[in-house]
Scaffold this motif. Sequence first.
Motif: not given
Length: 55
Positions: A19-40
């Motif tokens: 992990f290092a922010s200098s390597l880059g980023t992962v962008k996701v659509d923050e307007t959509q949310s996902v609720k997951l149960a433990n282990g899902a």
Amino acid sequence: MGYAVPAGTTEHNYRDVYFASSLGTVKVDETQSVKLANGASAQVAAEVVVGSAAP
């Protein structure tokens, strides 16, 4: 990492993560949310933005 296999065979999965922010980023659509149960899990669309090569 230690392990012992007294007889027969075994499977082993190894994941090395750097992990290092200098390597880059992962962008996701923050307007959509996902609720997951433990282990899902869920699939989400994402964009990988490369900042530089790993050392």
